[in-house]
Design an enzyme around this catalytic site. Structure first.
Site, PDB file in Angstrom:
ATOM      1  N   TYR A  20      -8.427  -3.747 -11.347  1.00  0.00           N
ATOM      2  CA  TYR A  20      -8.177  -2.513 -10.714  1.00  0.00           C
ATOM      3  C   TYR A  20      -6.778  -1.810 -11.516  1.00  0.00           C
ATOM      4  O   TYR A  20      -6.703  -0.839 -11.744  1.00  0.00           O
ATOM      5  CB  TYR A  20      -7.696  -2.631  -9.256  1.00  0.00           C
ATOM      6  CG  TYR A  20      -9.058  -2.875  -8.445  1.00  0.00           C
ATOM      7  CD1 TYR A  20      -9.491  -1.652  -7.677  1.00  0.00           C
ATOM      8  CD2 TYR A  20      -9.689  -4.179  -8.332  1.00  0.00           C
ATOM      9  CE1 TYR A  20     -10.792  -1.810  -6.872  1.00  0.00           C
ATOM     10  CE2 TYR A  20     -10.598  -4.343  -7.305  1.00  0.00           C
ATOM     11  CZ  TYR A  20     -11.024  -3.200  -6.682  1.00  0.00           C
ATOM     12  OH  TYR A  20     -12.154  -3.344  -5.786  1.00  0.00           O
TER      13      TYR A  20
ATOM     14  N   CYS B  23      -1.574   1.566  -3.294  1.00  0.00           N
ATOM     15  CA  CYS B  23      -2.196   2.635  -3.043  1.00  0.00           C
ATOM     16  C   CYS B  23      -1.872   4.107  -3.087  1.00  0.00           C
ATOM     17  O   CYS B  23      -2.437   5.036  -3.870  1.00  0.00           O
ATOM     18  CB  CYS B  23      -3.224   2.509  -1.790  1.00  0.00           C
ATOM     19  SG  CYS B  23      -3.438   0.713  -1.213  1.00  0.00           S
TER      20      CYS B  23
ATOM     21  N   LYS C 120       0.425   5.264  -5.962  1.00  0.00           N
ATOM     22  CA  LYS C 120      -0.651   5.089  -7.407  1.00  0.00           C
ATOM     23  C   LYS C 120      -1.296   6.423  -7.212  1.00  0.00           C
ATOM     24  O   LYS C 120      -1.380   6.985  -8.286  1.00  0.00           O
ATOM     25  CB  LYS C 120      -1.564   3.852  -7.388  1.00  0.00           C
ATOM     26  CG  LYS C 120      -2.535   3.492  -8.213  1.00  0.00           C
ATOM     27  CD  LYS C 120      -3.803   4.245  -7.909  1.00  0.00           C
ATOM     28  CE  LYS C 120      -4.661   4.055  -6.727  1.00  0.00           C
ATOM     29  NZ  LYS C 120      -4.751   2.494  -6.300  1.00  0.00           N
TER      30      LYS C 120
ATOM     31  N   HIS D 183     -27.328  21.084  -2.742  1.00  0.00           N
ATOM     32  CA  HIS D 183     -27.086  21.447  -4.279  1.00  0.00           C
ATOM     33  C   HIS D 183     -26.273  22.410  -4.526  1.00  0.00           C
ATOM     34  O   HIS D 183     -25.829  23.431  -3.697  1.00  0.00           O
ATOM     35  CB  HIS D 183     -28.721  22.097  -4.349  1.00  0.00           C
ATOM     36  CG  HIS D 183     -28.946  22.467  -5.791  1.00  0.00           C
ATOM     37  ND1 HIS D 183     -28.961  21.801  -7.005  1.00  0.00           N
ATOM     38  CD2 HIS D 183     -29.240  23.625  -6.474  1.00  0.00           C
ATOM     39  CE1 HIS D 183     -29.219  22.223  -8.051  1.00  0.00           C
ATOM     40  NE2 HIS D 183     -29.461  23.509  -7.700  1.00  0.00           N
TER      41      HIS D 183
ATOM     42  N   CYS E 256       0.761  -1.259  -0.077  1.00  0.00           N
ATOM     43  CA  CYS E 256       0.080  -0.002  -0.053  1.00  0.00           C
ATOM     44  C   CYS E 256       0.974   1.119   0.082  1.00  0.00           C
ATOM     45  O   CYS E 256       0.804   2.174  -0.742  1.00  0.00           O
ATOM     46  CB  CYS E 256      -0.883  -0.017   1.277  1.00  0.00           C
ATOM     47  SG  CYS E 256      -1.973   1.485   1.371  1.00  0.00           S
TER      48      CYS E 256
ATOM     49  N   GLU F  87     -25.957  14.844  -5.174  1.00  0.00           N
ATOM     50  CA  GLU F  87     -27.277  15.072  -4.681  1.00  0.00           C
ATOM     51  C   GLU F  87     -28.179  13.980  -5.811  1.00  0.00           C
ATOM     52  O   GLU F  87     -29.256  13.761  -5.515  1.00  0.00           O
ATOM     53  CB  GLU F  87     -27.789  16.379  -4.892  1.00  0.00           C
ATOM     54  CG  GLU F  87     -27.848  16.950  -6.441  1.00  0.00           C
ATOM     55  CD  GLU F  87     -28.124  18.482  -6.333  1.00  0.00           C
ATOM     56  OE1 GLU F  87     -29.216  18.537  -5.694  1.00  0.00           O
ATOM     57  OE2 GLU F  87     -27.609  19.118  -7.082  1.00  0.00           O
TER      58      GLU F  87
ATOM     59  N   GLU G  88      -6.473   1.528 -13.731  1.00  0.00           N
ATOM     60  CA  GLU G  88      -5.710   2.667 -13.096  1.00  0.00           C
ATOM     61  C   GLU G  88      -4.497   3.106 -13.892  1.00  0.00           C
ATOM     62  O   GLU G  88      -4.377   4.268 -14.241  1.00  0.00           O
ATOM     63  CB  GLU G  88      -5.379   2.453 -11.665  1.00  0.00           C
ATOM     64  CG  GLU G  88      -6.602   2.225 -10.896  1.00  0.00           C
ATOM     65  CD  GLU G  88      -6.512   1.987  -9.318  1.00  0.00           C
ATOM     66  OE1 GLU G  88      -7.481   2.157  -8.460  1.00  0.00           O
ATOM     67  OE2 GLU G  88      -5.436   1.501  -8.701  1.00  0.00           O
TER      68      GLU G  88
END
Ligand code: NDP
Length: 453
Positions: free
Chosen positions: A176, A47, A50, A436, A42, A441, A180
């Site tokens: 993944y 992670c 990356k 908003h 990681c 939303e 990526e």
């Protein structure tokens, strides 16, 4: 029999470090062996770096969009060595942070590879340590397929340290990492071709997400080729690579990146000296408490191959430490409704069941979908669309899955995961007032369903 430590952890990645620190916090005497950089995949090759490369790549859009908001800038130039230098500096800092966290927790750190001698003994750097319990958290490494010329290809490990940015790159794989890195190199200016053996990448994700991402990536100019496999790789005199593909065509590139899955790191562990065993997939077999067939030995994280995500390894590491040293605080590991993001550009965010999984599990479902051009892009030339989808159980009204492709999808899906975990119904979504104007939303304003059975 006396032990030198209460817990010996093999592997200093997310799961191992977490277990060591939590156990030490409960008063256990803990040692941890790690021969490489602290923080595991990681922090060093996954992670964190990356995401830094993804941020780097996303500036291409920002520069382009800024012009439409009245900014004028000189033609942007990208310098790969600068990005890598800065990334490496930050990762080195994080390695230090990990070392300090372990030291502050009084965990003894052994910077050597470790090997099991028996159910209670680990050898590391010539020293034998007796341990009441042992935790294996050795993680995984990229798989390199056995294709003629595969030695010319790189994996994600090397992609983080390439001396130069390739002008042309082929990414082989459809998970993944493939998706990526295809986005990263495209954003940074390379011509990217992605090859995948199946019909459509990201197998297991919601079909609507996969199709939408394919459309958006094609729109951006990535060359996506499905039902395509590499048969042979040849290095040409100029140093470039020539790939022979399954459709008998040839493809030339400066760099080939294999992203065809990862394998657990279990060799040289001395597992055979204990009753701990591998499952049929080659991962360490464990029960619901992450305990192997050897009662004193546990395993967590990518090496058990359940859900290969850092937060899952952290949860497993914590659970083992609690089970061993504070059993009154144990909570069962819950692998349901794990949210996840794919940091392609645009991002995917997803939690819960896909439409296909819901149907497979015999739910009668209603599907709510929305595709729209996000407000930020309305002043620009970009025709990129955002995609939102809810999978709702028609009988209970419970939201079974929430899926998104668009900017900040990973950030948005985290909050929705809390709602799904709490068992929110579509009515709860409808009763929630939107923020908003935002993309998020839309998740509480979708009213028209299609019925899927
Ligand atoms: P994935 O399991 O996501 O994808 C592996 C890909 O390789 C699939 O497309 C698969 O194809 C293909 N593949 C597997 N074996 C072969 C083979 N023998 N020949 C050809 N193709 C093959 O793995 P990754 O390596 O991309 O990532 C590993 C794990 O790390 C992920 O599962 C994820 O859990 C984690 N991760 C999470 C990230 C995040 O949270 N953002 C980022 C990166 C990784 P097929 O589908 O046809 O089997």
């Amino acid at each position: 029999m006396s032990h030198d430590v209460d817990l010996f952890v093999i592997g200093g990645g997310s799961g191992g470090v977490r277990a060591a620190r939590v156990a030490a916090g409960f008063g256990a005497r803990v040692a941890l062996a790690e021969s490489r950089d602290l923080g595991g995949t990681c922090v060093n090759l996954g992670c964190v770096p990356k995401k830094m490369l993804v941020y780097g790549a996303s500036y291409a859009d920002d520069f382009e969009h800024a012009r439409h908001y009245g900014w004028s800038t000189a033609e942007p130039q990208f310098d790969w060595p600068s990005l890598l230098r800065n990334k490496n500096r930050e990762i080195a800092r994080l390695n230090q942070v990990y070392a300090r966290l372990l030291a502050d927790s009084a965990v003894r750190l052994i910077r050597q590879p470790a090997r099991l001698i028996d159910a209670h003994t680990v050898e590391a750097g010539g020293e034998r340590v007796r341990a009441a319990h042992i935790l294996i958290a050795t993680g995984g490494r990229p798989y390199v397929p056995d294709i003629p010329g595969s030695e010319y290809a790189i994996t994600s490990d090397q992609a983080f340290h390439l001396p130069q940015m390739p002008r042309r790159i082929v990414v082989a794989g459809g998970g993944y990492i493939a998706v990526e890195f295809a986005s990263i190199f495209h954003g940074l200016g390379a011509a990217v071709t992605q090859l995948y053996r199946g019909d459509l990448f990201l197998r297991g994700f919601d079909g609507g997400l996969r199709t939408h991402l394919r459309e958006q990536l094609s729109l951006r100019g990535l060359d996506l080729r499905f039902k395509s496999a590499i048969k042979q790789i040849v290095r040409l005199d100029d140093g470039s690579l020539e790939l022979s593909l399954s459709d008998h065509s040839k493809l030339q590139t400066d760099c080939l990146l294999f992203a065809k899955g990862r394998r657990p790191v279990v060799d040289d562990l001395g597992l055979a000296n204990t009753r701990a065993a591998l499952d049929t997939r080659g991962y360490i077999a464990v029960d619901e408490h992450c305990r192997t067939a050897e009662p004193s030995i546990f395993a967590v994280g990518d090496v058990i191959g359940r859900v290969q995500l850092t937060p899952v390894a952290l949860a497993e590491g914590t659970a083992v430490a609690r089970l061993l040293f504070r059993p009154d605080t144990v909570r069962p590991l819950d692998y349901s409704l794990i949210p996840t993001a794919v940091f392609s550009l645009p991002n995917i965010g997803t939690v819960g069941l896909s439409e296909e999984q819901a149907i497979e599990r015999h739910h009668r479902i209603r599907i709510y979908e929305s595709r729209f051009r996000p407000l930020k892009l309305t002043l620009t030339d970009s025709s990129e669309n955002t995609f939102l989808k809810l999978v709702v159980d028609a009988d209970s009204d419970r939201v079974l899955g929430a899926h998104m492709v668009g900017p900040d999808a990973g950030e948005i899906i985290q909050g929705l995961a809390v709602a799904l975990k709490a068992g929110a119904t579509k009515q709860v979504f409808d009763d929630t007032i939107g923020v908003h104007p935002t993309t998020a939303e839309e998740f509480v304003t979708m009213r028209t369903a299609r019925v899927a059975v």
